[in-house]
Scaffold this active site. Structure first.
Site, PDB file in Angstrom:
ATOM      1  CG  HIS A   8      -1.831   1.080   1.406  1.00  0.00           C
ATOM      2  ND1 HIS A   8      -3.167   0.921   1.760  1.00  0.00           N
ATOM      3  CD2 HIS A   8      -1.645   2.416   1.265  1.00  0.00           C
ATOM      4  CE1 HIS A   8      -3.750   2.106   1.814  1.00  0.00           C
ATOM      5  NE2 HIS A   8      -2.841   3.030   1.522  1.00  0.00           N
ATOM      6  CG  HIS A  11       4.472   2.835   2.776  1.00  0.00           C
ATOM      7  ND1 HIS A  11       4.057   1.693   2.146  1.00  0.00           N
ATOM      8  CD2 HIS A  11       5.706   2.556   3.285  1.00  0.00           C
ATOM      9  CE1 HIS A  11       4.977   0.760   2.280  1.00  0.00           C
ATOM     10  NE2 HIS A  11       5.998   1.254   2.960  1.00  0.00           N
TER      11      HIS A  11
HETATM   12  P1  5GP Z   1       8.070  -1.166   3.314  1.00  0.00           P
HETATM   13  O1  5GP Z   1       9.128  -2.204   3.524  1.00  0.00           O
HETATM   14  O2  5GP Z   1       6.783  -1.776   2.820  1.00  0.00           O
HETATM   15  O3  5GP Z   1       8.526   0.001   2.498  1.00  0.00           O
HETATM   16  O4  5GP Z   1       7.806  -0.554   4.748  1.00  0.00           O
HETATM   17  C1  5GP Z   1       6.786  -0.960   5.609  1.00  0.00           C
HETATM   18  C2  5GP Z   1       7.027  -0.295   6.946  1.00  0.00           C
HETATM   19  O5  5GP Z   1       5.837  -0.376   7.704  1.00  0.00           O
HETATM   20  C3  5GP Z   1       8.128  -0.965   7.771  1.00  0.00           C
HETATM   21  O6  5GP Z   1       9.152  -0.009   8.060  1.00  0.00           O
HETATM   22  C4  5GP Z   1       7.411  -1.437   9.038  1.00  0.00           C
HETATM   23  O7  5GP Z   1       8.172  -1.249  10.201  1.00  0.00           O
HETATM   24  C5  5GP Z   1       6.158  -0.572   9.054  1.00  0.00           C
HETATM   25  N1  5GP Z   1       5.008  -1.229   9.654  1.00  0.00           N
HETATM   26  C6  5GP Z   1       4.541  -2.492   9.388  1.00  0.00           C
HETATM   27  N2  5GP Z   1       3.449  -2.746  10.121  1.00  0.00           N
HETATM   28  C7  5GP Z   1       3.215  -1.622  10.866  1.00  0.00           C
HETATM   29  C8  5GP Z   1       2.225  -1.294  11.840  1.00  0.00           C
HETATM   30  O8  5GP Z   1       1.322  -2.058  12.179  1.00  0.00           O
HETATM   31  N3  5GP Z   1       2.308  -0.041  12.387  1.00  0.00           N
HETATM   32  C9  5GP Z   1       3.291   0.844  12.054  1.00  0.00           C
HETATM   33  N4  5GP Z   1       3.273   2.042  12.661  1.00  0.00           N
HETATM   34  N5  5GP Z   1       4.242   0.555  11.133  1.00  0.00           N
HETATM   35  C10 5GP Z   1       4.209  -0.658  10.566  1.00  0.00           C
HETATM   36 ZN    ZN Z   2      -4.305  -0.774   1.877  1.00  0.00          ZN
END
Ligand code: 5GP
Ligand code: ZN
Length: 111
Positions: free
Chosen positions: A96, A98
């Site tokens: 999603h 971000h």
């Molecule tokens: P990606 O690897 O998808 O770019 O980053 C996902 C980020 O979301 C990771 O840094 C992880 O720590 C964070 N994350 C995953 N689950 C949660 C959650 O339930 N709450 C929060 N605040 N961050 C989350």
């Molecule tokens: Zn979503």
């Protein structure tokens, strides 16, 4: 979308440390910070990656920079890095869109 952690955070099903919200974005603290300040600016509609954005979505998302300017200043980081992962090889964990806003210490090289 069902079973999406960030959709659940956006609709309040999962608690988070929310520091900003408007019609398009929510900004929360990352649960596993890699630096003293590690924020996530999450685009509210469920879109998995940049490759999945419609023209309308990408136009709406330009406002991200205003949001980044505001929350970085409010969190005391003048110098920071934005990271945005797309797909498996990039290490994207939550499918999603971000943007990580990372700062508060000297950062290492990218890669
Ligand atoms: P990606 O690897 O998808 O770019 O980053 C996902 C980020 O979301 C990771 O840094 C992880 O720590 C964070 N994350 C995953 N689950 C949660 C959650 O339930 N709450 C929060 N605040 N961050 C989350
Ligand atoms: Zn979503």
């Amino acid at each position: 979308m069902e079973n999406c952690v960030f959709c659940k955070i956006i609709n309040g099903e999962i608690p988070s440390e929310k520091i900003y919200e408007d019609d398009d974005f929510i900004v929360i603290k990352d649960i596993r910070p890699v630096a003293p300040v590690h924020l996530l600016a999450i685009y509210k509609p469920h879109v998995a990656t940049i490759n999945d954005l419609s023209i309308e979505d990408s136009q709406r998302m330009w406002r991200l920079f205003e949001v980044v300017k505001k929350v970085s200043k409010e969190n005391g980081i003048e110098s920071y890095r934005i990271v945005q992962n797309n797909g498996k090889d990039s290490g994207q964990e939550v499918h999603h869109i971000h943007f990580h806003i990372i700062g508060g210490r000297k950062l290492g090289p990218l890669g």
